[in-house]
Each structure stands twice: as C-alpha cells, then as structure tokens.
Design a protein around this motif. Structure first.
Motif, mmCIF file in Angstrom:
data_model
loop_
_atom_site.group_PDB
_atom_site.id
_atom_site.type_symbol
_atom_site.label_atom_id
_atom_site.label_comp_id
_atom_site.label_asym_id
_atom_site.label_seq_id
_atom_site.Cartn_x
_atom_site.Cartn_y
_atom_site.Cartn_z
ATOM 1 N N LEU A 1 104.402 35.699 87.959
ATOM 2 C CA LEU A 1 105.248 35.736 89.153
ATOM 3 C C LEU A 1 104.425 36.086 90.391
ATOM 4 O O LEU A 1 104.632 35.497 91.463
ATOM 5 N N CYS A 2 103.516 37.026 90.241
ATOM 6 C CA CYS A 2 102.668 37.390 91.389
ATOM 7 C C CYS A 2 101.830 36.201 91.854
ATOM 8 O O CYS A 2 101.675 35.969 93.065
ATOM 9 N N LYS A 3 101.292 35.452 90.898
ATOM 10 C CA LYS A 3 100.486 34.287 91.260
ATOM 11 C C LYS A 3 101.342 33.258 92.010
ATOM 12 O O LYS A 3 100.907 32.699 93.028
ATOM 13 N N LEU A 4 102.561 33.037 91.547
ATOM 14 C CA LEU A 4 103.439 32.061 92.197
ATOM 15 C C LEU A 4 103.803 32.480 93.619
ATOM 16 O O LEU A 4 103.907 31.638 94.515
ATOM 17 N N ASN A 5 104.003 33.783 93.810
ATOM 18 C CA ASN A 5 104.463 34.271 95.107
ATOM 19 C C ASN A 5 103.334 34.692 96.036
ATOM 20 O O ASN A 5 103.602 35.149 97.164
ATOM 21 N N GLY A 6 102.098 34.545 95.584
ATOM 22 C CA GLY A 6 100.973 34.924 96.420
ATOM 23 C C GLY A 6 100.813 36.415 96.598
ATOM 24 O O GLY A 6 100.234 36.879 97.583
ATOM 25 N N TRP A 7 101.323 37.183 95.656
ATOM 26 C CA TRP A 7 101.197 38.641 95.708
ATOM 27 C C TRP A 7 99.880 39.072 95.053
ATOM 28 O O TRP A 7 99.358 38.367 94.188
ATOM 29 N N PRO A 8 99.360 40.239 95.409
ATOM 30 C CA PRO A 8 98.119 40.718 94.785
ATOM 31 C C PRO A 8 98.261 40.849 93.270
ATOM 32 O O PRO A 8 99.315 41.254 92.762
ATOM 33 N N LEU A 9 97.212 40.493 92.565
ATOM 34 C CA LEU A 9 97.215 40.563 91.101
ATOM 35 C C LEU A 9 96.663 41.884 90.584
ATOM 36 O O LEU A 9 97.043 42.335 89.500
ATOM 37 N N GLN A 10 95.764 42.493 91.347
ATOM 38 C CA GLN A 10 95.022 43.633 90.816
ATOM 39 C C GLN A 10 95.880 44.890 90.668
ATOM 40 O O GLN A 10 95.589 45.750 89.845
ATOM 41 N N ASP A 11 96.937 45.014 91.464
ATOM 42 C CA ASP A 11 97.732 46.244 91.439
ATOM 43 C C ASP A 11 99.218 45.953 91.260
ATOM 44 O O ASP A 11 100.070 46.626 91.832
ATOM 45 N N TYR A 12 99.522 44.934 90.439
ATOM 46 C CA TYR A 12 100.927 44.566 90.250
ATOM 47 C C TYR A 12 101.744 45.661 89.581
ATOM 48 O O TYR A 12 102.968 45.610 89.564
ATOM 49 N N ASP A 13 101.079 46.677 89.020
ATOM 50 C CA ASP A 13 101.767 47.720 88.278
ATOM 51 C C ASP A 13 101.984 49.003 89.077
ATOM 52 O O ASP A 13 102.437 50.009 88.513
ATOM 53 N N VAL A 14 101.701 48.999 90.366
ATOM 54 C CA VAL A 14 101.897 50.216 91.159
ATOM 55 C C VAL A 14 103.237 50.145 91.883
ATOM 56 O O VAL A 14 103.725 49.054 92.216
ATOM 57 N N PRO A 15 103.876 51.285 92.132
ATOM 58 C CA PRO A 15 105.227 51.271 92.710
ATOM 59 C C PRO A 15 105.320 50.586 94.067
ATOM 60 O O PRO A 15 106.373 50.041 94.405
ATOM 61 N N GLU A 16 104.232 50.588 94.841
ATOM 62 C CA GLU A 16 104.279 50.024 96.182
ATOM 63 C C GLU A 16 104.139 48.504 96.197
ATOM 64 O O GLU A 16 104.324 47.870 97.244
ATOM 65 N N HIS A 17 103.816 47.918 95.075
ATOM 66 C CA HIS A 17 103.630 46.466 95.007
ATOM 67 C C HIS A 17 104.958 45.755 95.279
ATOM 68 O O HIS A 17 106.029 46.240 94.869
ATOM 69 N N PRO A 18 104.935 44.598 95.966
ATOM 70 C CA PRO A 18 106.190 43.882 96.244
ATOM 71 C C PRO A 18 107.032 43.630 94.997
ATOM 72 O O PRO A 18 108.270 43.730 95.045
ATOM 73 N N LEU A 19 106.396 43.308 93.878
ATOM 74 C CA LEU A 19 107.138 43.055 92.646
ATOM 75 C C LEU A 19 107.879 44.299 92.191
ATOM 76 O O LEU A 19 109.070 44.241 91.845
ATOM 77 N N GLN A 20 107.195 45.444 92.179
ATOM 78 C CA GLN A 20 107.831 46.662 91.677
ATOM 79 C C GLN A 20 108.905 47.175 92.622
ATOM 80 O O GLN A 20 109.877 47.802 92.177
ATOM 81 N N ARG A 21 108.771 46.878 93.913
ATOM 82 C CA ARG A 21 109.850 47.245 94.834
ATOM 83 C C ARG A 21 111.106 46.421 94.536
ATOM 84 O O ARG A 21 112.230 46.928 94.591
#
Length: 338
Positions: free
Chosen positions: A154-174
């Motif tokens: 999902l991060c790759k599709l949305n252009g979100w950072p891959l390295q920190d997808y597991d931190v609370p501040e990441h767009p995915l985790q929000r």
C-alpha cells in the motif's frame, strides 16, 4: 470520519475481570481462568456481558481485520487469499510464505524490505521441521508477515515512505488509528507497539465487538465486505491447517473470526451479532471454549459448537477433566464435567 460522534476513550484501569472458565479434574474445580466477555445483538445492543467489557485492553492480532479495512479504504487492491493473509496470524506453512512473496512481488519488493521481527513459524510441527533443517528465523516466517507485506504494498502504491511504515506518525498508521476509532465507535485510550513492531491501540472489549460487527455486516462493494469475504472464504490463509479459529469459521456458516495473543478472540455474523473475549491471564486453552459459549449466548445453535468444548485434562494418559465455561456463561457446562 465524524470524530464528533465518537464515545470517549475507555478507562485505563485494572480490569474488573470475572471467572469465565474452570479447569476441572475428576469433577472438582482445580483452577479458574478470569476474563471478560461481551455479546452483541444484531442491532448492536448489549445482549450479555461478564467481567469488564468497558476497560481499555489490547486486541493484539484480533485487531488485524480492522487494520485490513483501513488498508483497503486507503487503496490496497488485494482480495481473496492474499487479503486474508494480510490480516492473518499465519502458521508459517509454505502457502503462507508463498503468499507473502506474492504480495511483495506485486510491489517490486523483497523480504529485506519487511520490518517485522524475524521468527520461526508459529505452527509447532512446521517450526520443528525448520529447526531440523537448520533454517534460521526469518521475517517471512513470522506470523504477521502478511500484514507487513500488505502495508508495504500500500505504501508503494500511495508513494508513502517504505522505511518507517511501522511508526505511529506514518501516513498509513495515522489512517489505521482513524479507522480503529471509526469502527469501534470510541477514541483510542492508548497506543503502544505490538509484538511484530506495528502500532497497537487500546480499546474496550465492547468497542472491539462493535468493530467486528461493522466488518461482518459490510455491504457488498465496501472495504468491510471485502475484508469479511476474504476472511470467511480463506480462513486457513489467516491462520493455518487445523487452527481452531479456522475450524470455528467452517463450523458456523457466515462466521467471521479472528484470534489474538494473550487470550483475545472476536467473532461476528452477517446479521450483526458479535462476541469479543479476553482471557485475563492470556491462556490460550480457555479462549475457544469461552468463545463457543459466548456464541451460544448470541443465539448460535450449540450443536454447531460441540467440537469447541476445550482441550481435555488428562491423568495417567486418559481424560479426567476439561476446560469448561462458568455456569454464568454456560449453565450446561455443569453437566459436561467429567
């Protein structure tokens, strides 16, 4: 999400758990498991509860269907077996590892991009085979790797950072946090880190049951429906061969069910009836018999659940007792004691 409609966060307190299951030996109660149980009617009303359904608790992996809904809402294109795997706590069988590789390949990624903790397979027989073959722990084999691979996709599709997808501040985790509040109907009480490394949110057991009901009753075409359909259609991809949660879905037509570490279980039906269970000491042996009793409280035909009475207690190699729900949860359990 209309946050103004959310209930306040559940209280963070020492839960007021109650006895939910007895361990019997020779007709005498030898041990007691405490916990909490909540059962909802199809209209969302509280049908039955025992213990403390309103204190904050960690759903652990029982939250994965909610995380999956968040990912589908955000554009995750997976369906079927791969979507089931994305919300799975898999056993580490070859079909699970192959499925995780398929998800990663869709994103042009590899196991090295995963940030979950390396581990051996969850299933004891599969794990023993790995050990005999001198295979080391791996991120692929860890039971949450399907979820992590889906998050990366999902991060790759949305252009979100891959390295920190597991931190609370990441767009995915929000987004996940927002959907947790939306589906449970309450604000998150606290956030921490789950065993696999992703954020984990404390909600009430009552809220967790509401979330399960929301997913199970999703209308066709909605993310909730896609998640529920994938889990119901491919229960072993979210668990494994012979796992009790998969057997439970096979036994009860239309049932959606997901387990979590530390004795957590959710289950819900397409008509909105739902149950959530938390065993206070985290004991796995009490989780399924208590869940089965809760499903009977929800109106499920007990004949469908005869295979979920709990593991036998043995003496001298023969059954002399068992794990039985307390009478307040299942009065018939008194008649079932060896």
């Amino acid at each position: 999400m209309l946050t103004s409609s959310l209930a306040d966060a559940p209280a963070i307190r020492e839960p007021r758990h109650a006895p939910v299951a007895h361990v019997t030996r020779g007709g005498v109660v030898e041990s007691t498991h405490y916990g909490s149980v909540v059962v909802l009617d199809g209209d969302g009303k509280l049908r039955f509860h025992l213990g403390d359904a309103e204190a904050a608790c960690y759903p652990r992996s029982a939250l994965k269907p909610v995380q999956a809904v968040a990912m589908v809402r955000a554009g995750l294109p997976l369906d079927g077996d791969l979507l089931s795997l994305a919300m799975g706590s898999h056993s580490g069988e070859e079909r699970h590892l192959a499925g995780v590789r398929r998800i990663l390949a869709l994103a042009g990624l590899t196991e090295d991009d995963l940030r979950n903790v390396p581990d051996l397979p969850y299933d004891p027989a599969v794990r023993d085979t790995w050990i005999r073959q001198n295979r080391p722990p791996s991120r692929l084999a860890q039971n949450c790797s399907g979820k992590h691979a889906a998050m990366l996709h999902l991060c790759k599709l949305n252009g979100w950072p891959l390295q920190d997808y597991d931190v609370p501040e990441h767009p995915l985790q929000r987004i996940v946090a927002e959907v947790v509040e939306d589906l449970t109907g309450q604000r998150i009480a606290h956030a921490t880190v789950d065993g696999c490394g992703t954020p984990l949110f404390a909600v009430s057991l009552h809220g967790l049951a509401r979330a399960a009901a929301r997913i199970a009753t999703g209308a066709p075409g909605t993310p909730e429906f896609r998640v529920a359909d994938a889990l119901r259609s491919h229960p072993e991809m979210a668990s494994g061969t012979g796992r009790d949660v998969a057997r439970l879905m096979h036994a009860v037509p239309g049932l959606l069910a997901k387990d979590g570490f530390e004795g957590v279980q959710i289950a819900a039906l397409p008509d909105g009836r739902a149950v959530a269970v938390k065993i206070a000491d985290g004991a796995n042996r009490a989780r399924i018999p208590v869940t089965a009793a809760a499903l009977v409280q929800a109106g499920i035909d007990p004949r469908l659940l005869t295979g979920f009475a709990g593991e036998p207690i043995t003496g001298g190699g023969r059954p002399v007792g068992g794990v039985r729900p307390v009478a307040a949860l299942d009065p018939s359990a008194l008649l079932a004691r060896p």
